[in-house]
Motif scaffolding. Structure first.
Motif, PDB file in Angstrom:
ATOM      1  N   GLN A   1       0.729  -1.233  -0.107  1.00  0.00           N
ATOM      2  CA  GLN A   1      -0.117   0.152  -0.102  1.00  0.00           C
ATOM      3  C   GLN A   1       0.779   1.138  -0.160  1.00  0.00           C
ATOM      4  OE1 GLN A   1      -2.739  -0.396   3.375  1.00  0.00           O
ATOM      5  NE2 GLN A   1      -4.596   0.029   1.975  1.00  0.00           N
ATOM      6  N   VAL A   2       2.121   1.162   0.758  1.00  0.00           N
ATOM      7  CA  VAL A   2       2.871   2.347   0.554  1.00  0.00           C
ATOM      8  C   VAL A   2       3.334   2.602  -0.709  1.00  0.00           C
ATOM      9  CG1 VAL A   2       4.906   3.426   1.834  1.00  0.00           C
ATOM     10  CG2 VAL A   2       3.505   1.858   3.278  1.00  0.00           C
ATOM     11  N   GLU A   3       3.771   1.524  -1.367  1.00  0.00           N
ATOM     12  CA  GLU A   3       4.428   1.679  -2.376  1.00  0.00           C
ATOM     13  C   GLU A   3       3.515   2.365  -3.510  1.00  0.00           C
ATOM     14  OE1 GLU A   3       5.231  -2.368  -3.179  1.00  0.00           O
ATOM     15  OE2 GLU A   3       7.200  -2.373  -2.139  1.00  0.00           O
ATOM     16  N   GLN A   4       2.348   2.645  -3.336  1.00  0.00           N
ATOM     17  CA  GLN A   4       1.284   3.144  -4.214  1.00  0.00           C
ATOM     18  C   GLN A   4       1.502   4.583  -3.998  1.00  0.00           C
ATOM     19  OE1 GLN A   4      -2.716   1.651  -3.779  1.00  0.00           O
ATOM     20  NE2 GLN A   4      -2.084  -0.253  -4.433  1.00  0.00           N
ATOM     21  N   LEU A   5       1.734   5.035  -2.670  1.00  0.00           N
ATOM     22  CA  LEU A   5       1.681   6.147  -2.415  1.00  0.00           C
ATOM     23  C   LEU A   5       2.850   6.971  -2.391  1.00  0.00           C
ATOM     24  CD1 LEU A   5      -0.257   5.603   1.221  1.00  0.00           C
ATOM     25  CD2 LEU A   5      -1.150   6.358  -1.045  1.00  0.00           C
ATOM     26  N   VAL A   6       3.962   6.494  -2.754  1.00  0.00           N
ATOM     27  CA  VAL A   6       5.322   7.140  -2.446  1.00  0.00           C
ATOM     28  C   VAL A   6       5.997   6.820  -3.762  1.00  0.00           C
ATOM     29  CG1 VAL A   6       5.271   7.064  -0.104  1.00  0.00           C
ATOM     30  CG2 VAL A   6       6.531   5.365  -1.231  1.00  0.00           C
ATOM     31  N   ILE A   7       7.292   7.631  -4.146  1.00  0.00           N
ATOM     32  CA  ILE A   7       7.899   7.340  -5.379  1.00  0.00           C
ATOM     33  C   ILE A   7       8.904   6.332  -5.096  1.00  0.00           C
ATOM     34  CG2 ILE A   7       9.449   8.506  -6.810  1.00  0.00           C
ATOM     35  CD1 ILE A   7       7.662  11.168  -6.632  1.00  0.00           C
ATOM     36  N   GLU A   8       9.483   6.561  -3.971  1.00  0.00           N
ATOM     37  CA  GLU A   8      10.374   5.432  -3.405  1.00  0.00           C
ATOM     38  C   GLU A   8      10.457   5.210  -2.002  1.00  0.00           C
ATOM     39  OE1 GLU A   8      14.464   5.847  -4.275  1.00  0.00           O
ATOM     40  OE2 GLU A   8      14.540   8.056  -3.413  1.00  0.00           O
ATOM     41  N   ILE A   9      10.947   3.948  -1.709  1.00  0.00           N
ATOM     42  CA  ILE A   9      11.053   3.770  -0.181  1.00  0.00           C
ATOM     43  C   ILE A   9      12.754   3.703  -0.125  1.00  0.00           C
ATOM     44  CG2 ILE A   9      10.577   2.333   1.820  1.00  0.00           C
ATOM     45  CD1 ILE A   9       8.011   1.294   0.447  1.00  0.00           C
ATOM     46  N   PRO A  10      13.241   4.770   0.320  1.00  0.00           N
ATOM     47  CA  PRO A  10      14.905   4.755   0.146  1.00  0.00           C
ATOM     48  C   PRO A  10      15.341   3.461   1.355  1.00  0.00           C
ATOM     49  CG  PRO A  10      14.045   6.768   0.737  1.00  0.00           C
ATOM     50  CD  PRO A  10      13.007   6.040   0.766  1.00  0.00           C
ATOM     51  N   PRO A  11      16.480   3.020   1.102  1.00  0.00           N
ATOM     52  CA  PRO A  11      17.095   1.867   1.907  1.00  0.00           C
ATOM     53  C   PRO A  11      16.758   2.075   3.382  1.00  0.00           C
ATOM     54  CG  PRO A  11      18.483   2.227   0.192  1.00  0.00           C
ATOM     55  CD  PRO A  11      17.403   3.344   0.049  1.00  0.00           C
TER      56      PRO A  11
ATOM     57  N   ALA B   1       1.460  10.981  -7.525  1.00  0.00           N
ATOM     58  CA  ALA B   1       0.140  11.871  -7.912  1.00  0.00           C
ATOM     59  C   ALA B   1      -1.044  11.541  -7.409  1.00  0.00           C
ATOM     60  CB  ALA B   1       0.244  12.257  -9.234  1.00  0.00           C
ATOM     61  N   ILE B   2      -1.272  10.060  -6.929  1.00  0.00           N
ATOM     62  CA  ILE B   2      -2.391   9.432  -6.483  1.00  0.00           C
ATOM     63  C   ILE B   2      -2.833  10.060  -5.108  1.00  0.00           C
ATOM     64  CG2 ILE B   2      -1.437   7.419  -4.970  1.00  0.00           C
ATOM     65  CD1 ILE B   2      -3.253   5.602  -6.024  1.00  0.00           C
ATOM     66  N   VAL B   3      -1.975  10.573  -4.271  1.00  0.00           N
ATOM     67  CA  VAL B   3      -2.315  11.218  -3.183  1.00  0.00           C
ATOM     68  C   VAL B   3      -2.868  12.827  -3.280  1.00  0.00           C
ATOM     69  CG1 VAL B   3      -1.447  11.634  -0.677  1.00  0.00           C
ATOM     70  CG2 VAL B   3      -0.349   9.885  -2.172  1.00  0.00           C
ATOM     71  N   PRO B   4      -3.934  12.893  -2.725  1.00  0.00           N
ATOM     72  CA  PRO B   4      -4.536  14.307  -3.117  1.00  0.00           C
ATOM     73  C   PRO B   4      -3.681  15.343  -2.513  1.00  0.00           C
ATOM     74  CG  PRO B   4      -6.259  12.886  -2.311  1.00  0.00           C
ATOM     75  CD  PRO B   4      -5.007  11.951  -2.155  1.00  0.00           C
TER      76      PRO B   4
ATOM     77  N   VAL C   1       4.535  12.866   1.594  1.00  0.00           N
ATOM     78  CA  VAL C   1       3.254  12.217   2.468  1.00  0.00           C
ATOM     79  C   VAL C   1       3.706  11.570   3.691  1.00  0.00           C
ATOM     80  CG1 VAL C   1       3.290  10.144   0.944  1.00  0.00           C
ATOM     81  CG2 VAL C   1       1.272  10.679   2.407  1.00  0.00           C
ATOM     82  N   ALA C   2       3.222  11.521   4.641  1.00  0.00           N
ATOM     83  CA  ALA C   2       3.458  10.936   6.024  1.00  0.00           C
ATOM     84  C   ALA C   2       2.708   9.502   6.071  1.00  0.00           C
ATOM     85  CB  ALA C   2       2.928  11.568   7.119  1.00  0.00           C
ATOM     86  N   VAL C   3       3.373   8.346   6.449  1.00  0.00           N
ATOM     87  CA  VAL C   3       2.546   6.998   6.310  1.00  0.00           C
ATOM     88  C   VAL C   3       3.079   6.330   7.588  1.00  0.00           C
ATOM     89  CG1 VAL C   3       2.358   6.811   3.746  1.00  0.00           C
ATOM     90  CG2 VAL C   3       4.673   6.087   4.931  1.00  0.00           C
ATOM     91  N   ARG C   4       2.317   5.432   7.997  1.00  0.00           N
ATOM     92  CA  ARG C   4       2.485   4.569   9.205  1.00  0.00           C
ATOM     93  C   ARG C   4       1.554   3.394   9.171  1.00  0.00           C
ATOM     94  NH1 ARG C   4       1.296   3.774  14.663  1.00  0.00           N
ATOM     95  NH2 ARG C   4      -0.740   4.628  15.322  1.00  0.00           N
ATOM     96  N   MET C   5       2.218   2.270   9.606  1.00  0.00           N
ATOM     97  CA  MET C   5       1.217   0.909   9.699  1.00  0.00           C
ATOM     98  C   MET C   5       1.087   0.876  11.242  1.00  0.00           C
ATOM     99  SD  MET C   5       2.020  -3.002   8.841  1.00  0.00           S
ATOM    100  CE  MET C   5       2.487  -2.629   7.257  1.00  0.00           C
ATOM    101  N   PRO C   6      -0.118   1.058  11.680  1.00  0.00           N
ATOM    102  CA  PRO C   6      -0.546   1.086  13.312  1.00  0.00           C
ATOM    103  C   PRO C   6      -0.320  -0.449  13.587  1.00  0.00           C
ATOM    104  CG  PRO C   6      -2.445   1.175  11.984  1.00  0.00           C
ATOM    105  CD  PRO C   6      -1.527   1.517  10.804  1.00  0.00           C
ATOM    106  N   ALA C   7      -0.116  -0.680  14.923  1.00  0.00           N
ATOM    107  CA  ALA C   7       0.044  -2.032  15.483  1.00  0.00           C
ATOM    108  C   ALA C   7      -1.340  -2.676  15.798  1.00  0.00           C
ATOM    109  CB  ALA C   7       0.788  -1.934  16.640  1.00  0.00           C
ATOM    110  N   ASP C   8      -2.414  -1.601  16.105  1.00  0.00           N
ATOM    111  CA  ASP C   8      -3.707  -1.785  16.806  1.00  0.00           C
ATOM    112  C   ASP C   8      -4.318  -2.771  15.692  1.00  0.00           C
ATOM    113  OD1 ASP C   8      -5.705  -0.779  18.995  1.00  0.00           O
ATOM    114  OD2 ASP C   8      -6.577  -1.411  17.291  1.00  0.00           O
ATOM    115  N   VAL C   9      -5.073  -3.868  16.198  1.00  0.00           N
ATOM    116  CA  VAL C   9      -5.526  -4.692  15.193  1.00  0.00           C
ATOM    117  C   VAL C   9      -6.871  -4.285  14.668  1.00  0.00           C
ATOM    118  CG1 VAL C   9      -6.691  -6.127  16.808  1.00  0.00           C
ATOM    119  CG2 VAL C   9      -6.123  -7.327  14.656  1.00  0.00           C
ATOM    120  N   VAL C  10      -7.399  -3.233  15.553  1.00  0.00           N
ATOM    121  CA  VAL C  10      -8.627  -2.948  14.844  1.00  0.00           C
ATOM    122  C   VAL C  10      -8.539  -1.935  13.793  1.00  0.00           C
ATOM    123  CG1 VAL C  10     -10.660  -1.315  15.468  1.00  0.00           C
ATOM    124  CG2 VAL C  10      -9.868  -2.993  17.224  1.00  0.00           C
TER     125      VAL C  10
END
Ligand code: AMP
Ligand code: MG
Length: 349
Positions: free
Chosen positions: A76-86, A108-111, A121-130
């Motif tokens: 999902q991140v890969e769609q939002l960002v140009i690259e994920i640096p090492p 450009a997909i991110v409004p 863009v700021a991205v994060r994967m939450p730990a909370d299962v909900v």
């Protein structure tokens, strides 16, 4: 915007039904307040500008303060960002899912509305299962700032969310109190030297163990609006209850003595004074007191901070004397940052 806010108390029995119904609200462009491990977030489809606008409107959030986009997978991140640096990838491997937000160059997909017009863009994967299940089932990245009216303390329970936003949002999922209590660490990985833009649960030291030295790109004080800021959120007042907060910093005993002295002083002049403390020693002074936890247990203090500010506010105190003598190690640095921003004045002893 004035409508009924649906409250879903989630349990293991109704879990998938609640997630399915709320995912449908997200897909239709609605707003759902969701529990995360940090604080409750106000979620909407990050790729739908009309839905994201509902977040800004409900919170009264300034349009140039961008939102964190929550994801359930690296794809999902890969769609939002140009690259994920090492180095960003190393942080993802070390800390996700969890309370670390990465700033990356966006596609450009991110409004524009989601990023306040920035090219990142700021991205994060939450730990909370909900939170994660809601993202997975709705099949949308979910933009979610804290679910409070802008400027107020962040919500750590569904009751706090309803206090601020009832009638202004479509739904809230009630999963009890959040376990961390302060927001994620934000780090700029969009190019140049990595810089921490907001302290959070993941400390600078832990980050440096993975990627080497990072810059500190934040201040604990509200930045002058004329300054150029790397993170737009820095220039706004934050976390403030209606009462005036006075923060006392210094050695524990000096702080406690000063709190007693100031309590007597203000009370004598007719103010109603609430205390936010890390010692049970002052409880004979007043009932308007919240024990944040032991000064040596910053995780406990983090969990109770926003709850404490809100509960003293609800009792109608005019002044809150806050004990800043807890350890500033680990998450203590993030707690101190929130308290300083909430305070009208800092008294150093
Ligand atoms: P909140 O979700 O209300 O806890 O705040 C999110 C924080 O992340 C705010 O301080 C924002 O200014 C910051 N932020 C979000 N997106 C970006 C971005 N693209 N660049 C810099 N800071 C950001
Ligand atoms: Mg916030």
């Amino acid at each position: 915007m004035n409508h009924q806010t649906k409250v879903f108390k989630i349990t293991s029995e109704n879990f998938s039904d609640v997630i399915r119904e709320c995912a449908e609200i997200i897909r239709r462009g609605g707003t759902v307040a969701i529990p995360t491990e940090t604080v409750y977030g106000l979620g909407a489809n990050a790729l739908d500008p009309i839905a994201v606008n509902r977040i800004f409107h409900a919170k009264g959030r300034p349009a140039d303060n961008p939102l964190i986009v929550h994801v359930a997978s690296v794809e999902q991140v890969e769609q939002l960002v140009i690259e994920i640096p090492p180095k960003a990838l190393s942080l993802i491997e070390a800390f996700w899912p969890g309370p670390l937000t990465l700033i990356l160059k966006r596609t450009a997909i991110v409004p524009d509305i989601t990023t306040g017009g920035l090219d990142t863009v700021a991205v994060r994967m939450p730990a909370d299962v909900v939170a994660r299940e809601l993202i997975r089932i709705s099949d949308k990245p979910i933009a979610a700032p804290s679910a409070n009216i802008s400027g107020r303390p962040s919500p750590t329970s569904a009751a706090h969310v309803l206090h601020d936003l009832e009638g202004r949002i479509d739904a809230v999922i009630d999963a009890g109190s959040t376990c961390i209590g302060v927001e994620s660490t934000v780090i700029d990985m969009s190019g140049g030297k990595p810089a921490v833009l907001r302290p959070g649960y993941v400390s600078e030291q832990k980050i440096e163990e993975i990627i080497g030295e990072v810059d500190i790109g934040y201040s604990d004080h509200v930045t002058d609006v004329t300054d150029v800021v790397r993170s737009p959120g820095m220039k706004y007042t934050h976390y403030s209850p209606s009462a005036t907060v006075l923060l006392l910093e210094g050695p524990h005993n000096l702080v406690l003595n000063k709190i007693s002295e100031m309590y007597a002083d203000f009370t004598c002049r007719g103010a109603r004074v609430g205390l936010l403390v890390t010692s049970t020693g002052l409880s004979s002074l007043t009932n308007d007191i919240v024990y944040l936890g032991s000064k040596d247990e910053p995780e406990e203090v983090a969990r109770n901070l926003f709850l404490g500010l809100r509960s003293l506010d609800e009792r109608g105190v005019n002044i809150i004397l806050a004990d800043g003598s807890f350890t500033h190690e680990g998450v203590g640095a993030a707690v101190m940052n929130r308290l300083r921003k909430a305070s009208e004045m800092i008294i150093k002893l």
